[in-house]
Design a protein around this motif. Sequence first.
Motif, mmCIF file in Angstrom:
data_model
loop_
_atom_site.group_PDB
_atom_site.id
_atom_site.type_symbol
_atom_site.label_atom_id
_atom_site.label_comp_id
_atom_site.label_asym_id
_atom_site.label_seq_id
_atom_site.Cartn_x
_atom_site.Cartn_y
_atom_site.Cartn_z
ATOM 1 N N LYS A 422 0.826 -1.210 0.000
ATOM 2 C CA LYS A 422 0.000 0.000 0.000
ATOM 3 C C LYS A 422 0.859 1.258 0.000
ATOM 4 O O LYS A 422 0.442 2.305 -0.499
ATOM 5 N N THR A 423 2.056 1.157 0.594
ATOM 6 C CA THR A 423 2.975 2.300 0.686
ATOM 7 C C THR A 423 4.330 1.898 0.123
ATOM 8 O O THR A 423 4.653 0.705 0.049
ATOM 9 N N PRO A 424 5.160 2.868 -0.240
ATOM 10 C CA PRO A 424 6.452 2.536 -0.859
ATOM 11 C C PRO A 424 7.429 1.848 0.074
ATOM 12 O O PRO A 424 8.434 1.297 -0.390
ATOM 13 N N ASP A 425 7.199 1.814 1.393
ATOM 14 C CA ASP A 425 8.179 1.233 2.307
ATOM 15 C C ASP A 425 8.041 -0.282 2.452
ATOM 16 O O ASP A 425 8.828 -0.906 3.171
ATOM 17 N N TYR A 426 7.076 -0.891 1.798
ATOM 18 C CA TYR A 426 6.874 -2.344 1.841
ATOM 19 C C TYR A 426 6.727 -2.865 3.279
ATOM 20 O O TYR A 426 7.189 -3.951 3.615
ATOM 21 N N ALA A 427 6.106 -2.108 4.127
ATOM 22 C CA ALA A 427 5.885 -2.564 5.505
ATOM 23 C C ALA A 427 4.911 -3.741 5.498
ATOM 24 O O ALA A 427 3.868 -3.692 4.830
ATOM 25 N N PRO A 428 5.212 -4.813 6.230
ATOM 26 C CA PRO A 428 4.330 -5.994 6.209
ATOM 27 C C PRO A 428 2.897 -5.686 6.624
ATOM 28 O O PRO A 428 1.958 -6.292 6.119
ATOM 29 N N SER A 429 2.733 -4.746 7.546
ATOM 30 C CA SER A 429 1.369 -4.445 8.003
ATOM 31 C C SER A 429 0.570 -3.696 6.952
ATOM 32 O O SER A 429 -0.657 -3.641 7.042
ATOM 33 N N ARG A 430 1.263 -3.088 5.994
ATOM 34 C CA ARG A 430 0.580 -2.331 4.946
ATOM 35 C C ARG A 430 0.846 -2.953 3.562
ATOM 36 O O ARG A 430 1.047 -2.254 2.578
ATOM 37 N N THR A 431 0.864 -4.287 3.510
ATOM 38 C CA THR A 431 1.117 -5.010 2.257
ATOM 39 C C THR A 431 0.114 -6.141 2.096
ATOM 40 O O THR A 431 -0.174 -6.873 3.062
ATOM 41 N N PHE A 432 -0.422 -6.278 0.901
ATOM 42 C CA PHE A 432 -1.291 -7.408 0.578
ATOM 43 C C PHE A 432 -0.415 -8.577 0.115
ATOM 44 O O PHE A 432 0.468 -8.404 -0.735
ATOM 45 N N TYR A 433 -0.670 -9.764 0.646
ATOM 46 C CA TYR A 433 0.045 -10.973 0.236
ATOM 47 C C TYR A 433 -0.958 -11.888 -0.475
ATOM 48 O O TYR A 433 -1.862 -12.462 0.153
ATOM 49 N N LEU A 434 -0.794 -12.002 -1.795
ATOM 50 C CA LEU A 434 -1.746 -12.745 -2.614
ATOM 51 C C LEU A 434 -1.090 -14.027 -3.133
ATOM 52 O O LEU A 434 0.034 -13.987 -3.652
ATOM 53 N N TYR A 435 -1.796 -15.119 -2.989
ATOM 54 C CA TYR A 435 -1.336 -16.403 -3.529
ATOM 55 C C TYR A 435 -1.882 -16.572 -4.947
ATOM 56 O O TYR A 435 -3.033 -16.209 -5.226
ATOM 57 N N THR A 436 -1.064 -17.114 -5.813
ATOM 58 C CA THR A 436 -1.472 -17.309 -7.205
ATOM 59 C C THR A 436 -0.764 -18.528 -7.776
ATOM 60 O O THR A 436 0.216 -19.024 -7.201
ATOM 61 N N VAL A 437 -1.270 -19.009 -8.910
ATOM 62 C CA VAL A 437 -0.651 -20.123 -9.637
ATOM 63 C C VAL A 437 -0.403 -19.665 -11.065
ATOM 64 O O VAL A 437 -1.338 -19.269 -11.766
ATOM 65 N N ASN A 438 0.856 -19.691 -11.479
ATOM 66 C CA ASN A 438 1.215 -19.417 -12.873
ATOM 67 C C ASN A 438 1.356 -20.755 -13.587
ATOM 68 O O ASN A 438 2.305 -21.511 -13.331
ATOM 69 N N GLN A 439 0.404 -21.045 -14.476
ATOM 70 C CA GLN A 439 0.336 -22.389 -15.043
ATOM 71 C C GLN A 439 1.558 -22.729 -15.889
ATOM 72 O O GLN A 439 2.073 -23.841 -15.814
ATOM 73 N N LEU A 440 2.059 -21.789 -16.684
ATOM 74 C CA LEU A 440 3.174 -22.087 -17.578
ATOM 75 C C LEU A 440 4.467 -22.405 -16.824
ATOM 76 O O LEU A 440 5.093 -23.444 -17.094
ATOM 77 N N PRO A 441 4.922 -21.573 -15.863
ATOM 78 C CA PRO A 441 6.121 -21.962 -15.102
ATOM 79 C C PRO A 441 5.941 -23.244 -14.316
ATOM 80 O O PRO A 441 6.883 -24.039 -14.181
ATOM 81 N N THR A 442 4.735 -23.477 -13.806
ATOM 82 C CA THR A 442 4.489 -24.716 -13.064
ATOM 83 C C THR A 442 4.570 -25.922 -13.986
ATOM 84 O O THR A 442 5.091 -26.978 -13.604
ATOM 85 N N ALA A 443 4.084 -25.780 -15.217
ATOM 86 C CA ALA A 443 4.190 -26.873 -16.184
ATOM 87 C C ALA A 443 5.653 -27.146 -16.532
ATOM 88 O O ALA A 443 6.062 -28.314 -16.667
ATOM 89 N N ARG A 444 6.454 -26.087 -16.667
ATOM 90 C CA ARG A 444 7.884 -26.282 -16.949
ATOM 91 C C ARG A 444 8.571 -27.010 -15.783
ATOM 92 O O ARG A 444 9.425 -27.876 -15.995
ATOM 93 N N LEU A 445 8.203 -26.649 -14.552
ATOM 94 C CA LEU A 445 8.782 -27.298 -13.378
ATOM 95 C C LEU A 445 8.421 -28.781 -13.350
ATOM 96 O O LEU A 445 9.288 -29.651 -13.117
ATOM 97 N N LEU A 446 7.156 -29.091 -13.609
ATOM 98 C CA LEU A 446 6.727 -30.486 -13.613
ATOM 99 C C LEU A 446 7.387 -31.261 -14.747
ATOM 100 O O LEU A 446 7.719 -32.448 -14.596
ATOM 101 N N LEU A 447 7.633 -30.608 -15.874
ATOM 102 C CA LEU A 447 8.302 -31.268 -16.993
ATOM 103 C C LEU A 447 9.714 -31.703 -16.602
ATOM 104 O O LEU A 447 10.152 -32.805 -16.953
#
Length: 545
Positions: A422-447
């Motif tokens: 939310k702010t430029p200082d990257y403070a943990p209390s003012r940061t959103f932590y979002l989980y995601t899956v990138n299918q292409l890199p995950t497919a390369r890893l599994l390969l």
Amino acid sequence: MTAQEVRLCGLLLQEHFGDVVEKVGTHLIRSGVLTLRALAHETKLPLDLVKKSLCVLMQHGMCAFGAGRRGPAGPVEYHIICEHILHMLRYPRYIYTAKSLYGDTGELIVEEILQRGQMTMSSTVKTVADRLTHNMPALFAPEGQSMDYSEVVSAFSRLVETHFLQRCPPMASAGSSSSEAVNTPLPVVTQPTKPEDHPECYRLPYINLTGQGKRRRSSEDGEAEQRAAKKTKTDNSERGDEGIYWQVNFQRFHLHFRDQAIISAVSCKLDQTSSEIVRTMLRMSEVTTPAHAAFTQALSANEIFRALPFSYNIARPILDQYLTLLVNDPMEFVGRTGDSGGGMYVVNLHRALANLARATLESVVQERFGSRSARIFRLLLRKRHLEQKQVEDFAMVPAKEAKDMLYTLLSENLVQLQEIPKTPDYAPSRTFYLYTVNQLPTARLLLQHCYKTVGNLIERRLYETKENKRLLEKSQQIEAILASLQATGAEAAQLTEVEEMITAPERQQLESLQHHINKLDSSENQVDETIFLLESYINSTQAPP
């Protein structure tokens, strides 16, 4: 080229061609491009052995040459085509596909060409006819009956017409410095090119082959057989295919495998009738659709209706309902592009490969981490970005378990964490932590994991064979003795005496070894199916639009 791919290529070269070819091929993979002298110096092998190894690799389309850094006046440089080495994993699948489509004759044609890399049509026809004649059971082939050359020529022609076989491209010049080039005793050494660069690659030559396959001769007829073989070689020029060599079109087999995977997925998701409609659409455009096309050519509902097999007896209104169902399905295997001719429909090839790869990733997560982790993984694939609290709520998993599962998937690189401050200082209390899956890199890893798995399976099979080498050699010798005695009409008592040379514990050990090797072979084929799906998906994302 990753370390796992280099290791797997080395194992395949060693298994099929021996240690010397494996050493030359692996060194070329790691070095990239080398001249003949440099390759011999760095591998510390005699120049003659390096030449022969390069001949073997080029004969099977696994190595190419070209002008070096100094241009046409400089020495020729060689490089490895790793993709063609990895194709050796699918040799059993290529042969089985040819058998299922064109019977025993097509199977032997593809097997012979795969084994030798490239062959002329006349020599392939003669070799296959001789093998079929020798393997004909006495019940179906009375004494003196043989396989006619015309039947083998017909099967060969059908394989070429459907593009499963293609001509080798003409040999390209690599420069004026011929002293560095490989003086190969093999029939032809070619550089692999694309079929569109060689427009006559599917044109059959005119040959006049008459005769039948020959059965194996006894020892006293050896000289006569050698004279006949020499005469056959001299007659090659009269057959009209001298210098015209044929090779297996791997790309065409891969398109067939892709189509079969799509048809199987539609059958599992919907029903057999829907899969037959998709099969008909793929069959109508299998030769006219480019290899990396995102869609098949557009087909009208009327064309699909006329091309459907009569055995299904599908009425036109029923076909329209099925097509609507396929278009509206979330998997999006079939798309609609127009309204002329009752509607224009295409098979969405890239979308189908993406969905197949996605299902493979979900299956791997479920098998390794359980159904709840798979539920979270599917949720992230669908929603793209979620916070930990949202994952807990949507997946209906307790907070502690969801946290542990997310961290486990994160540690395995199957799930990624994205920080949005939310702010430029990257403070943990003012940061959103979002989980995601990138299918292409995950497919390369599994390969890469699949490459490692296949390498482990091959090493285990080679170890099992080496540990039981003496017993296997003894079994082969006894089988050879039995075959020779049966050919001479030996008595049953004599055959029983030879069979008893293998003791009961040895026979039990042989059965156990054969069971283990069969399981390892089956596992290799199953993992290769996953490799093929992931490679096809990754290549489709990199294909030009």
